[in-house]
Design a protein around this motif. Sequence first.
Motif, PDB file in Angstrom:
ATOM      1  N   GLY A 199     -35.555  36.430 -17.009  1.00  0.00           N
ATOM      2  CA  GLY A 199     -34.290  35.976 -16.198  1.00  0.00           C
ATOM      3  C   GLY A 199     -34.680  34.633 -16.203  1.00  0.00           C
ATOM      4  N   THR A 200     -35.830  34.258 -15.835  1.00  0.00           N
ATOM      5  CA  THR A 200     -36.486  32.960 -15.618  1.00  0.00           C
ATOM      6  C   THR A 200     -36.300  31.998 -16.773  1.00  0.00           C
ATOM      7  OG1 THR A 200     -37.883  33.944 -13.850  1.00  0.00           O
ATOM      8  CG2 THR A 200     -38.402  31.709 -14.482  1.00  0.00           C
ATOM      9  N   ILE A 201     -36.887  32.439 -17.865  1.00  0.00           N
ATOM     10  CA  ILE A 201     -36.859  31.808 -19.153  1.00  0.00           C
ATOM     11  C   ILE A 201     -35.186  31.430 -19.532  1.00  0.00           C
ATOM     12  CG2 ILE A 201     -36.993  32.082 -21.614  1.00  0.00           C
ATOM     13  CD1 ILE A 201     -39.517  33.865 -21.179  1.00  0.00           C
ATOM     14  N   PHE A 202     -34.403  32.489 -19.187  1.00  0.00           N
ATOM     15  CA  PHE A 202     -32.958  32.092 -19.380  1.00  0.00           C
ATOM     16  C   PHE A 202     -32.287  31.269 -18.508  1.00  0.00           C
ATOM     17  CE2 PHE A 202     -28.511  33.453 -18.587  1.00  0.00           C
ATOM     18  CZ  PHE A 202     -28.054  33.292 -19.605  1.00  0.00           C
ATOM     19  N   VAL A 203     -32.719  31.040 -17.296  1.00  0.00           N
ATOM     20  CA  VAL A 203     -32.182  30.148 -16.578  1.00  0.00           C
ATOM     21  C   VAL A 203     -32.852  28.728 -16.609  1.00  0.00           C
ATOM     22  CG1 VAL A 203     -32.329  29.365 -14.090  1.00  0.00           C
ATOM     23  CG2 VAL A 203     -31.647  31.650 -14.530  1.00  0.00           C
ATOM     24  N   LEU A 229     -22.445  34.701 -15.158  1.00  0.00           N
ATOM     25  CA  LEU A 229     -23.597  34.003 -15.083  1.00  0.00           C
ATOM     26  C   LEU A 229     -23.973  33.294 -13.645  1.00  0.00           C
ATOM     27  CD1 LEU A 229     -24.478  32.269 -18.382  1.00  0.00           C
ATOM     28  CD2 LEU A 229     -24.848  34.541 -17.354  1.00  0.00           C
ATOM     29  N   ALA A 230     -22.698  32.797 -13.108  1.00  0.00           N
ATOM     30  CA  ALA A 230     -22.884  32.127 -11.711  1.00  0.00           C
ATOM     31  C   ALA A 230     -23.436  33.472 -10.734  1.00  0.00           C
ATOM     32  CB  ALA A 230     -21.733  31.894 -11.338  1.00  0.00           C
ATOM     33  N   PHE A 231     -22.681  34.542 -10.864  1.00  0.00           N
ATOM     34  CA  PHE A 231     -23.145  35.792 -10.076  1.00  0.00           C
ATOM     35  C   PHE A 231     -24.882  36.094 -10.249  1.00  0.00           C
ATOM     36  CE2 PHE A 231     -23.644  40.340  -9.104  1.00  0.00           C
ATOM     37  CZ  PHE A 231     -22.970  40.300  -7.942  1.00  0.00           C
ATOM     38  N   ALA A 286     -25.250  24.724 -11.158  1.00  0.00           N
ATOM     39  CA  ALA A 286     -25.942  24.033 -11.847  1.00  0.00           C
ATOM     40  C   ALA A 286     -26.289  24.483 -13.250  1.00  0.00           C
ATOM     41  CB  ALA A 286     -27.175  23.305 -11.324  1.00  0.00           C
ATOM     42  N   ALA A 287     -27.140  25.777 -13.106  1.00  0.00           N
ATOM     43  CA  ALA A 287     -27.748  26.484 -14.107  1.00  0.00           C
ATOM     44  C   ALA A 287     -26.539  26.934 -15.141  1.00  0.00           C
ATOM     45  CB  ALA A 287     -28.367  27.575 -13.814  1.00  0.00           C
ATOM     46  N   THR A 288     -25.230  27.240 -14.400  1.00  0.00           N
ATOM     47  CA  THR A 288     -24.310  27.824 -15.111  1.00  0.00           C
ATOM     48  C   THR A 288     -23.340  26.691 -15.779  1.00  0.00           C
ATOM     49  OG1 THR A 288     -24.101  29.631 -13.395  1.00  0.00           O
ATOM     50  CG2 THR A 288     -22.203  29.501 -14.811  1.00  0.00           C
TER      51      THR A 288
END
Length: 442
Positions: free
Chosen positions: A42-46, A278-280, A286-288
Amino acid sequence: MKKIALHWKIMIGMILGIVFGFIMTTISWGKGFTGDWIAPFGTIFVNLLKLIAVPLILASLIKGISDLKDISKFKTIGGRTIVIYVITTIIAITIGLLIVNMTKPGDGITSETIEKLTAEYASNEKISERLAEADKQKESGPLQFIVDMVPQNAIAAMSDNKLMLQVIFFAIFLGISMLLINEKHAAPLKNFFDSLNEVVLKMVDLIMLTAPYAVFALLANVVVTSDDPDILLALFKYAAVVFSGLLLMIVFYCLLVLFITKKSPLWFLKEISPAQLLAFSTSSSAATLPVTMERVEEHIGVDKEVSSFVLPVGATINMDGTSLYQAVAAVFIMQVLWPEGLTFSNQITIVLTALLASIGSAAVPGAGMVMLVIVLEAIGFPADKLPIGLALIFAVDRPLDMMRTVINVTGDATVSMLVAKSVGKLGEPHIKEWDDHYEEVK
Ligand code: ASP
């Protein structure tokens, strides 16, 4: 076989992640395993999404502005964007205040619950961090936020995702200056940013291929790190009030889409849904942002001249979900700990400070709670009760953060459609797939 739509894949990933998380909470080594072996994905994706945020803002904003041909159009777009952002935020705060005053979720909180929550959270280091951060923000003067927008070093601004407004400032400045020089001289730079923009949007497509797996990891981790369900239950009414307010905002956006842009609200929600999911999952507008931009431009048909300005600015200053939450949370805390403070004039102060606070909130998880401290302090909430106030709402902050981030992102997308419609820049979708040119290089 028919391809499953992206939003369904993401939704399946989320549900499986939640189920997996619950199973892991029942196993002794489950939490450690999830943290060590699942959460990193998850962290890698963000990180990947954050990685492309700055190049995307730069390229798309510079391209958007240099395509304008006429600076007065930028003034119209900029002016309308800010006005609509302020209006939607005030509506969000008002909805929050109305429902929290009508339903009074604070009345059901017993003194045992207060004691339990205080014991559990009041000295929690995250709460102390938020209080300290709020103190820092408070010390700055009224014009500080404008000063903060102007970078003294463009490269330094680009190296820190928290300085998004500085990057926006630089991109606008550069774009406008490009309009003011001879077309022949501007062309190489314009082609460069055009090309960078195409490439970064392709990167968004590629990153999104992993989204269903990433949300699995993100949500499994949220579940294993969340709090005791008993505490969540005690705060159920408060959470339900925030949730219903946020739902009303979705209805409000749908009405705007229907009546102003004359498009179908269901179509709008379907097209924007990957960004909402993704926001959820990430709790970060910002990441979204890269995904929001891709969806709004390619799937909804908002011209880049509009979206490249409205969306990055919106991600940092327009937070309808956060401001609604601040209004509800502030009044809820007052209902429990300081009922004598619930005067009409204090509620008006909440509208104004929550508006400014949502502009100043960073688009990252938990930022809304820092600004809540500032809202509470502005109405003279007793300082000694502040940690208890935050302890009251802390347990449900993460799920509510996830939901308010969905509203923040949906609000930005809606406003980009409204502004685009008003300047004749709402066109037809032109969807690009990640593998459009794959055959040529396979
Ligand atoms: N997490 C929110 C966002 O990124 C901000 C907040 O309300 O805490 O939009």
